[in-house]
Scaffold this motif. Structure first.
Motif, PDB file in Angstrom:
ATOM      1  N   ARG A   1      81.765  80.722  77.549  1.00  0.00           N
ATOM      2  CA  ARG A   1      81.432  81.191  76.320  1.00  0.00           C
ATOM      3  C   ARG A   1      80.237  80.428  75.484  1.00  0.00           C
ATOM      4  NH1 ARG A   1      85.819  78.318  73.909  1.00  0.00           N
ATOM      5  NH2 ARG A   1      84.481  76.482  73.270  1.00  0.00           N
ATOM      6  N   THR A   2      80.036  79.170  76.234  1.00  0.00           N
ATOM      7  CA  THR A   2      78.854  78.531  75.693  1.00  0.00           C
ATOM      8  C   THR A   2      77.652  78.848  76.272  1.00  0.00           C
ATOM      9  OG1 THR A   2      79.284  76.625  77.081  1.00  0.00           O
ATOM     10  CG2 THR A   2      80.016  76.453  74.906  1.00  0.00           C
TER      11      THR A   2
ATOM     12  N   PRO B   1      80.822  66.480  78.353  1.00  0.00           N
ATOM     13  CA  PRO B   1      82.138  67.076  78.515  1.00  0.00           C
ATOM     14  C   PRO B   1      81.941  68.298  79.430  1.00  0.00           C
ATOM     15  CG  PRO B   1      81.628  67.686  76.207  1.00  0.00           C
ATOM     16  CD  PRO B   1      80.377  66.646  76.769  1.00  0.00           C
ATOM     17  N   LEU B   2      80.820  68.740  79.616  1.00  0.00           N
ATOM     18  CA  LEU B   2      80.649  69.896  80.210  1.00  0.00           C
ATOM     19  C   LEU B   2      81.230  69.878  81.776  1.00  0.00           C
ATOM     20  CD1 LEU B   2      79.452  72.666  80.036  1.00  0.00           C
ATOM     21  CD2 LEU B   2      77.410  72.004  81.165  1.00  0.00           C
TER      22      LEU B   2
ATOM     23  N   LEU C   1      79.080  67.924  73.495  1.00  0.00           N
ATOM     24  CA  LEU C   1      78.794  69.321  74.324  1.00  0.00           C
ATOM     25  C   LEU C   1      77.553  69.869  74.409  1.00  0.00           C
ATOM     26  CD1 LEU C   1      80.154  71.595  76.039  1.00  0.00           C
ATOM     27  CD2 LEU C   1      80.896  72.592  74.004  1.00  0.00           C
TER      28      LEU C   1
ATOM     29  N   LEU D   1      74.653  70.767  77.273  1.00  0.00           N
ATOM     30  CA  LEU D   1      74.311  72.109  77.282  1.00  0.00           C
ATOM     31  C   LEU D   1      72.565  72.222  77.261  1.00  0.00           C
ATOM     32  CD1 LEU D   1      76.633  74.086  75.118  1.00  0.00           C
ATOM     33  CD2 LEU D   1      76.555  74.240  77.647  1.00  0.00           C
TER      34      LEU D   1
ATOM     35  N   ARG E   1      70.619  86.569  77.328  1.00  0.00           N
ATOM     36  CA  ARG E   1      69.349  86.902  76.712  1.00  0.00           C
ATOM     37  C   ARG E   1      68.315  86.743  77.807  1.00  0.00           C
ATOM     38  NH1 ARG E   1      65.385  83.274  75.409  1.00  0.00           N
ATOM     39  NH2 ARG E   1      63.519  84.252  74.222  1.00  0.00           N
ATOM     40  N   TYR E   2      68.583  86.018  78.822  1.00  0.00           N
ATOM     41  CA  TYR E   2      67.592  86.200  79.980  1.00  0.00           C
ATOM     42  C   TYR E   2      67.680  87.554  80.561  1.00  0.00           C
ATOM     43  CZ  TYR E   2      66.448  81.066  79.436  1.00  0.00           C
ATOM     44  OH  TYR E   2      65.907  79.874  79.201  1.00  0.00           O
TER      45      TYR E   2
ATOM     46  N   ASN F   1      73.486  82.700  76.588  1.00  0.00           N
ATOM     47  CA  ASN F   1      72.226  82.219  76.882  1.00  0.00           C
ATOM     48  C   ASN F   1      71.608  82.960  78.222  1.00  0.00           C
ATOM     49  OD1 ASN F   1      72.413  80.392  74.837  1.00  0.00           O
ATOM     50  ND2 ASN F   1      71.282  78.719  75.848  1.00  0.00           N
TER      51      ASN F   1
ATOM     52  N   ARG G   1      69.451  77.806  70.597  1.00  0.00           N
ATOM     53  CA  ARG G   1      71.237  78.049  70.541  1.00  0.00           C
ATOM     54  C   ARG G   1      72.075  77.013  70.686  1.00  0.00           C
ATOM     55  NH1 ARG G   1      74.865  80.236  74.073  1.00  0.00           N
ATOM     56  NH2 ARG G   1      76.767  80.619  72.950  1.00  0.00           N
ATOM     57  N   TYR G   2      71.659  76.308  71.753  1.00  0.00           N
ATOM     58  CA  TYR G   2      72.445  75.017  72.146  1.00  0.00           C
ATOM     59  C   TYR G   2      72.261  73.857  71.321  1.00  0.00           C
ATOM     60  CZ  TYR G   2      72.791  76.818  77.074  1.00  0.00           C
ATOM     61  OH  TYR G   2      73.361  77.925  77.972  1.00  0.00           O
TER      62      TYR G   2
ATOM     63  N   LEU H   1      78.427  78.459  68.968  1.00  0.00           N
ATOM     64  CA  LEU H   1      78.799  78.303  70.243  1.00  0.00           C
ATOM     65  C   LEU H   1      80.467  78.928  70.685  1.00  0.00           C
ATOM     66  CD1 LEU H   1      77.856  74.755  71.417  1.00  0.00           C
ATOM     67  CD2 LEU H   1      76.573  76.577  71.733  1.00  0.00           C
ATOM     68  N   ASP H   2      81.151  79.194  69.465  1.00  0.00           N
ATOM     69  CA  ASP H   2      82.405  79.640  69.469  1.00  0.00           C
ATOM     70  C   ASP H   2      82.562  81.148  69.758  1.00  0.00           C
ATOM     71  OD1 ASP H   2      83.356  77.378  69.254  1.00  0.00           O
ATOM     72  OD2 ASP H   2      83.158  77.334  67.429  1.00  0.00           O
TER      73      ASP H   2
ATOM     74  N   ASN I   1      66.605  79.658  73.702  1.00  0.00           N
ATOM     75  CA  ASN I   1      67.922  79.279  74.429  1.00  0.00           C
ATOM     76  C   ASN I   1      68.267  78.076  74.295  1.00  0.00           C
ATOM     77  OD1 ASN I   1      67.589  81.939  75.569  1.00  0.00           O
ATOM     78  ND2 ASN I   1      68.548  81.287  77.565  1.00  0.00           N
ATOM     79  N   LEU I   2      67.160  77.252  74.307  1.00  0.00           N
ATOM     80  CA  LEU I   2      67.484  75.852  73.730  1.00  0.00           C
ATOM     81  C   LEU I   2      68.126  75.628  72.315  1.00  0.00           C
ATOM     82  CD1 LEU I   2      67.512  73.099  75.248  1.00  0.00           C
ATOM     83  CD2 LEU I   2      65.272  72.490  74.077  1.00  0.00           C
TER      84      LEU I   2
END
Lengths: 203, 203
Positions: free
Chosen positions: B188-189, B177-178, A154, A158, B196-197, B193, A196-197, A202-203, A193-194
């Motif tokens: 949620r994921t 899986p996205l 996942l 992202l 933030r932008y 992000n 965080r991925y 992520l929950d 932002n990257l």
């Protein structure tokens, strides 16, 4: 690259033949990768189609990934080398480091290779599969494994949304001010932002 | 939509003529928007090319933005209505709300319209300009103005990287899986992000 150049300088008379071999491999690779996908394509089959020895793939491209990057993706770098750069530093800076590396590489070609890649992806579904094998499997899943992240599949996809989106906005549709922003601005705004991925909740 | 449908039911004999007008406007709009860009195209010029009264644009599309969305972008919704939905709630949830709205709209068409849009964007530079006018000027800059954000131009393009990247990964190249994740997972994921932008610290 410098070494190959030096060898070529010494063997000036053979440069043409070597370049022919390289070009034949790139042309054959494009066909085989598009037909079979990254995972289904073998170095042996590509070399056979090009009519050269399979050892030439290692010699000219450092292996299958390098050949893929420089044929289908037309990337001006070797994925193994890229991965090493992405992992070279603290985990908490990985997001900024990845954004900086991709931006630097893409900027160096004026984004032309990225635009060509996106055109291929939208018109040839096989190239989309090849892109996934490279961007997800060869790059982001390896980065996430090194980081020890959970939900790697996942997170990898992202990461792909952010990097592909950055490439399109900066190089294909060229939305300002992001298209002309310096690399530091891109890294400062998109890096977190990257991150965080890669490592965030992520929950 | 329901109202128009009802009117059409009442005037069954005139439905064909109405649909002709609508189709003529869509065809004319595609040409004029691609030639002049969103800002350069006028409702008057489009209606003239379609051979219909300019008032028909408001009647069928609610104005220039709606016509653009339903011709060049082939979007199944009205941008003014979309903007209202995006702004309907607390600012701190705007990121999740925007991701949910776009995902719901795109999912409803199987992502086909988004894929077609990206193909047009990469092959026709004029469509890229039109996309910018819509996504940046009509949507994100208005959202950011309502929020009262600074650096709106930069934030709007950053939002575009995330939403375009999401669209490509979920609907065009379909990375799992996205690609098959339910809307809640996408929200949620990716929502935080985007948030933030919109409102986060970029420095």
């Amino acid at each position: 690259m410098a070494r190959v150049e030096q060898v070529n300088q010494k063997r000036r008379g053979r440069r043409a033949a070597g370049e022919d071999t390289r070009a034949a491999l790139v042309a054959a690779a494009r066909e085989v990768f598009v037909e079979k996908g990254y995972d289904g394509a073998t170095v042996r089959a590509i070399a056979a189609k090009a009519g050269v020895d399979a050892a030439m793939v290692n010699h000219w491209f450092g292996g299958k990934e390098g050949l893929f990057a420089q044929s289908v993706l037309q990337l001006p770098f070797d994925p193994a080398e890229l991965l090493k750069r992405l992992l070279d530093g603290p985990v908490e800076d990985a997001g900024e480091r990845i954004v900086r590396t991709f931006t630097t590489v893409w900027d160096a070609t004026g984004g032309g290779t990225f635009a060509a890649l996106i055109r291929s992806v939208t018109s040839q579904p096989e190239v989309a599969g090849a892109l996934k094998s490279f961007l997800i499997n060869a790059i982001f899943k390896n980065v996430l494994a090194e980081i020890g992240a959970e939900q790697r599949e996942l997170r990898a996809t992202l990461c792909a949304t952010q990097m592909v989106g950055l490439g399109i906005v900066r190089y294909v549709v060229r939305f300002e001010p992001l298209a002309s922003a310096d690399a530091d601005t891109v890294v400062r705004t998109i890096g977190p932002n990257l991150q965080r991925y890669l490592t965030g909740d992520l929950d």
